[in-house]
Design a protein around this motif. Structure first.
Motif, short mmCIF file in Angstrom:
data_model
loop_
_atom_site.label_atom_id
_atom_site.label_comp_id
_atom_site.label_asym_id
_atom_site.label_seq_id
_atom_site.Cartn_x
_atom_site.Cartn_y
_atom_site.Cartn_z
N GLN A 1 0.80 -1.23 0.00
CA GLN A 1 0.00 0.00 0.00
C GLN A 1 0.83 1.28 0.00
O GLN A 1 0.27 2.38 0.08
CB GLN A 1 -0.92 0.01 1.23
CG GLN A 1 -1.86 -1.20 1.28
CD GLN A 1 -2.68 -1.21 2.54
OE1 GLN A 1 -3.54 -0.35 2.75
NE2 GLN A 1 -2.44 -2.19 3.41
N CYS A 2 2.16 1.16 -0.06
CA CYS A 2 3.00 2.36 0.01
C CYS A 2 4.35 2.06 -0.63
O CYS A 2 4.59 0.96 -1.13
CB CYS A 2 3.18 2.80 1.47
SG CYS A 2 3.88 1.53 2.56
N ASP A 3 5.22 3.06 -0.60
CA ASP A 3 6.54 2.93 -1.22
C ASP A 3 7.66 2.87 -0.18
O ASP A 3 8.82 2.63 -0.53
CB ASP A 3 6.79 4.12 -2.15
CG ASP A 3 5.66 4.31 -3.13
OD1 ASP A 3 5.50 3.43 -4.00
OD2 ASP A 3 4.89 5.29 -3.02
N GLY A 4 7.31 3.13 1.07
CA GLY A 4 8.30 3.10 2.13
C GLY A 4 7.62 3.10 3.48
O GLY A 4 6.43 3.43 3.60
N LEU A 5 8.38 2.74 4.51
CA LEU A 5 7.85 2.71 5.87
C LEU A 5 8.83 3.38 6.83
O LEU A 5 10.04 3.15 6.78
CB LEU A 5 7.61 1.27 6.34
CG LEU A 5 6.39 0.56 5.77
CD1 LEU A 5 6.42 -0.91 6.15
CD2 LEU A 5 5.10 1.21 6.29
N HIS B 1 9.42 -6.02 -3.47
CA HIS B 1 9.43 -4.60 -3.86
C HIS B 1 10.87 -4.09 -3.79
O HIS B 1 11.27 -3.48 -2.77
CB HIS B 1 8.53 -3.79 -2.93
CG HIS B 1 7.13 -4.33 -2.80
ND1 HIS B 1 6.17 -4.15 -3.76
CD2 HIS B 1 6.55 -5.08 -1.82
CE1 HIS B 1 5.04 -4.74 -3.38
NE2 HIS B 1 5.25 -5.31 -2.21
N PRO B 2 11.67 -4.30 -4.82
CA PRO B 2 13.10 -3.97 -4.75
C PRO B 2 13.41 -2.52 -4.43
O PRO B 2 14.46 -2.22 -3.86
CB PRO B 2 13.61 -4.36 -6.14
CG PRO B 2 12.64 -5.38 -6.64
CD PRO B 2 11.31 -4.97 -6.08
N ARG B 3 12.52 -1.60 -4.80
CA ARG B 3 12.78 -0.17 -4.58
C ARG B 3 12.20 0.34 -3.25
O ARG B 3 12.20 1.53 -2.99
CB ARG B 3 12.18 0.65 -5.73
CG ARG B 3 12.95 0.48 -7.04
CD ARG B 3 12.11 0.89 -8.24
NE ARG B 3 11.53 2.21 -8.13
CZ ARG B 3 12.12 3.35 -8.51
NH1 ARG B 3 13.35 3.30 -9.00
NH2 ARG B 3 11.53 4.50 -8.39
#
Length: 506
Positions: free
Chosen positions: A223-227, A263-265
């Motif tokens: 649900q996102c690109d980072g935490l 999610h490699p990025r």
């Protein structure tokens, strides 16, 4: 890469030194809803508001507190007298509905329906991505809300106490009901402070708990690109053992690797203290909080600041530099003007992850507790607003400050017997095309002088123009003289220059 680049180009290009804005979701939506005259979800945030993030040059929006808060934890927040006094101080017209409970007392990793639920978050993320901006959310690994489903279903996931522990330290333990009967569980805790009474402590010595938490991470990462991972150092085996007398196997290396396999990025930011930043970087975190720089700026110790900034770039590039966040007091209330400006130049012109906080760019002074879903209105402070507008423009438009090579410039005495050189912090930013920059700060309350030997190639025998891109000063200087005896600097208290350095034709 400039803020004006295409969204696709900005998303495909990972700046060496990106910028993030932390936004507390519930108070932010409350303010936008008041302005709109109706309740808004994340899907209904207006385009101009999202455009502003892009125009300011942010690569990331960290949306704090989107997950469901435990109802029992919310009730405790409303009934805690000490917390209530803090809430009332921040929000004089406080009502019960304003107290939503701490966003770190998570009942479930489900997007709160008041924010529009999972679909609204997905829409919000897509609209950020269309502007070349990534979305960061929270992971709170150390503890859960008092009424998380695991409390009843999996009591073995928690640190269990005893009647004696409850009697001796009632601030750190509580009695709860589970499907297996009444138990005494520990509250989530930093070992240096009393427990957080609206939380329960998870037991990382239980392999099944680690598996369950990795499954939570996998779900969130969709649900996102980072935490941003709350209090990340508490899970380190040696820290956990010191806190709870059990030693778990390492969690972070396998958990972060598992997410990156899908999610490699994906990006992980650790809230980190106690000089454990390097350890967490080695365990897989992309970035860690740099609390030490912040603390040294507060004490105005130039020598200590330079010593901290002398570390290798393999470490510094992965530090998140900030002047405030939801845990710290507001920068405008902590750093008097113009010292605030000097601290910002040191912080955000250093290498690393540039971490800004909602309201900081306007000069907000009220620190809002994370238990509240509404904040008191504040008018922007024009001088602070103008300063940050200029700073964000410079950071966005000058590629050397986002992708260039940084180095610390050691100041030297301007003349024998003058000790004020020790008050200077100075940086060089190197660009492959020769578009260099200098950041120079007198971080003291008195006039100071120094010499700076500039570390740029091809200086000797040429002349250069130094243009202050944060002000109006322009100087032409001889390149050989800037090598030896060095560029002469004379600045007033808390004053600074941010020079663009360009060759001057003969």
């Amino acid at each position: 890469m400039s803020a004006g680049a295409s969204p696709a180009a900005r998303l495909s290009h990972l700046s060496r030194y990106p910028s993030l804005i932390e936004v507390n979701a519930r108070p932010w939506l409350s303010r936008l809803s008041l302005k709109a005259g109706k309740p808004l979800t994340l899907a209904e945030v207006d385009e101009a508001t999202l455009d502003a993030f892009s125009h300011q040059g942010f690569d990331w929006v960290w949306l704090l507190g989107v997950w469901q808060i435990g109802l029992a934890s919310r009730t405790l927040s409303r009934r805690n007298p000490a917390w209530r006094r803090e809430f009332q101080s921040a929000l004089p017209d406080l009502s019960e509905e304003d107290i939503c409970g701490s966003c770190f007392a998570i009942g479930a990793y489900e997007v709160d329906e008041a924010l529009g639920g999972k679909a609204a978050l997905a829409d919000f993320r897509a609209r950020l991505a269309a502007r070349g901006i990534r979305l960061m959310l929270d992971f709170v690994p150390n503890h859960t809300a008092l009424d998380h489903r695991w409390v009843k279903e999996r009591p073995d996931f928690y640190i269990e106490g005893s009647e004696e522990a409850l009697a001796v330290a009632p601030q750190n333990y509580c009695r709860v009901e589970t499907h297996q009967g009444a138990r005494i569980f520990a509250h989530g805790r930093d070992p240096n402070f009393p427990g957080w009474p609206d939380t329960l402590q998870l037991n990382y010595a239980n392999p099944a708990l680690q598996v369950a938490q990795m499954a939570e991470l996998a779900s969130i990462a969709e649900q996102c690109d980072g935490l941003r991972c709350d209090m990340s150092m508490l899970l380190l085996p040696e820290v956990f053992q010191r806190s709870w007398n059990v030693t778990p196997p390492p969690f972070w290396p396998k958990a972060l690797a598992g997410v990156r396999q899908a999610h490699p990025r994906f990006t992980f930011l650790a809230e980190a203290y106690w000089n454990l930043e390097w350890e967490l970087q080695q365990q897989g975190f992309d970035y860690c909080y740099d609390k030490r720089l912040y603390d040294r700026l507060r004490t105005a110790d130039g020598t200590a600041i330079r010593a901290h900034l002398a570390a290798g770039l393999d470490y510094q590039d992965r530090l998140a530099r900030f002047l405030e966040n939801h845990d710290e007091p507001r920068a405008a209330a902590t750093f008097p003007w113009p010292r605030h400006q000097a601290a910002a130049i040191i912080t955000f012109l250093a290498p690393g992850f540039r971490f800004f906080h909602q309201g900081q760019l306007d000069g907000a002074r009220i620190h809002l507790p994370v238990h509240l879903c509404r904040g008191a209105p504040e008018r922007p402070y024009p001088e602070i607003l103008r300063f940050y507008e200029r700073l964000m423009t410079v950071l966005s438009e000058r590629a050397v400050l986002r992708d260039g090579r940084w180095s610390l410039i050691p100041p030297e005495p301007a003349w024998a017997g003058n000790p004020t050189w020790q008050d200077f912090i100075a940086y060089a930013w190197h660009a492959a095309d020769g578009g260099h920059c200098l950041a120079i700060v007198n971080y003291s309350d008195h006039q100071a002088q120094c010499r700076l030997r500039l570390p740029f190639a091809a200086q000797a025998g040429n002349r250069f123009r130094l243009t202050d891109v944060m002000g109006g000063e322009v100087y032409d200087r001889d390149g050989s003289g800037m090598l030896d005896p060095g560029l002469y600097i004379d600045l007033g208290p808390w004053r600074y220059n941010l020079f663009a350095m360009e060759p001057v034709s003969p």
